[in-house]
Design a protein around this motif. Structure first.
Motif, short mmCIF file in Angstrom:
data_model
loop_
_atom_site.label_atom_id
_atom_site.label_comp_id
_atom_site.label_asym_id
_atom_site.label_seq_id
_atom_site.Cartn_x
_atom_site.Cartn_y
_atom_site.Cartn_z
N THR A 1 0.84 -1.19 0.00
CA THR A 1 0.00 0.00 0.00
C THR A 1 0.88 1.24 0.00
O THR A 1 1.74 1.38 0.87
CB THR A 1 -0.93 0.03 1.22
OG1 THR A 1 -1.72 -1.15 1.25
CG2 THR A 1 -1.84 1.25 1.16
N ILE A 2 0.64 2.12 -0.96
CA ILE A 2 1.40 3.36 -1.02
C ILE A 2 0.54 4.49 -0.46
O ILE A 2 -0.67 4.53 -0.65
CB ILE A 2 1.86 3.67 -2.46
CG1 ILE A 2 2.87 4.82 -2.46
CG2 ILE A 2 0.68 3.97 -3.38
CD1 ILE A 2 3.59 5.00 -3.79
N SER A 3 1.19 5.38 0.27
CA SER A 3 0.51 6.56 0.80
C SER A 3 1.48 7.72 0.75
O SER A 3 2.70 7.53 0.68
CB SER A 3 0.02 6.31 2.23
OG SER A 3 1.11 5.99 3.08
N GLY A 4 0.92 8.92 0.81
CA GLY A 4 1.79 10.07 0.70
C GLY A 4 1.22 11.30 1.38
O GLY A 4 0.02 11.37 1.67
N ASP A 5 2.08 12.25 1.64
CA ASP A 5 1.70 13.54 2.23
C ASP A 5 2.15 14.63 1.27
O ASP A 5 3.35 14.87 1.12
CB ASP A 5 2.36 13.70 3.59
CG ASP A 5 1.90 14.93 4.34
OD1 ASP A 5 1.67 15.98 3.67
OD2 ASP A 5 1.78 14.88 5.56
N ASN A 6 1.19 15.25 0.60
CA ASN A 6 1.52 16.26 -0.40
C ASN A 6 2.19 17.48 0.22
O ASN A 6 3.08 18.07 -0.37
CB ASN A 6 0.25 16.67 -1.15
CG ASN A 6 0.54 17.53 -2.35
OD1 ASN A 6 1.63 17.52 -2.90
ND2 ASN A 6 -0.46 18.29 -2.77
N ALA A 7 1.75 17.88 1.38
CA ALA A 7 2.32 19.06 2.02
C ALA A 7 3.79 18.84 2.39
O ALA A 7 4.62 19.75 2.26
CB ALA A 7 1.52 19.42 3.26
N LYS A 8 4.11 17.65 2.83
CA LYS A 8 5.47 17.35 3.25
C LYS A 8 6.30 16.71 2.13
O LYS A 8 7.51 16.55 2.28
CB LYS A 8 5.46 16.41 4.45
CG LYS A 8 4.81 16.99 5.70
CD LYS A 8 4.83 15.98 6.85
CE LYS A 8 4.19 16.55 8.09
NZ LYS A 8 4.19 15.57 9.22
#
Length: 123
Positions: free
Chosen positions: A69-76
């Motif tokens: 599962t991939i996840s991300g934080d656009n702000a960081k």
């Protein structure tokens, strides 16, 4: 320029889980898409998973579907890869990648690469 730094690799046993993380720095406005590739010994580098921050879409290689599962934080500008039910064939150097355009563009030829982190799954 963009710098990508991976972390989280290591030695695990078959069936274990591992979480990889990647942080971007520099011109992070060029990191619209971030993802992961891997390269096993004697094999070509292959796509694993990616996420498009604005569109929210994700893409996975068949090898990881249902397990990764991939996840991300656009702000960081960070991206993580949760890998479950690991198999010996998942053993590889895992590379973080980033691209300013689309999921397809990253999958074809990312503009930016990290140095890689080793994942070893013992049987």
């Amino acid at each position: 320029q963009v710098q990508l730094v991976e972390s989280g690799g290591g030695l695990v046993q078959t069936g274990d889980s591992l979480r990889l993380a990647c942080a971007a720095s520099g011109r992070t406005d060029n990191c619209e898409v971030m993802g992961w590739f891997r390269q096993a010994p004697g094999k070509e580098r292959e796509f694993v998973a990616a996420i498009h921050f604005s569109g929210g879409g994700t893409d996975y290689a068949d090898s990881g579907k249902g397990r990764f599962t991939i996840s991300g934080d656009n702000a960081k500008k960070t991206v993580s890869l949760q890998m479950n039910s690991l198999k010996p064939e998942d053993t590889a150097v895992y590379y973080c990648a980033a691209d300013p355009e689309t999921l397809a563009a990253l999958q074809a030829d990312p503009d930016y690469w990290g140095q890689g982190t080793q994942v070893t799954v013992s049987s």
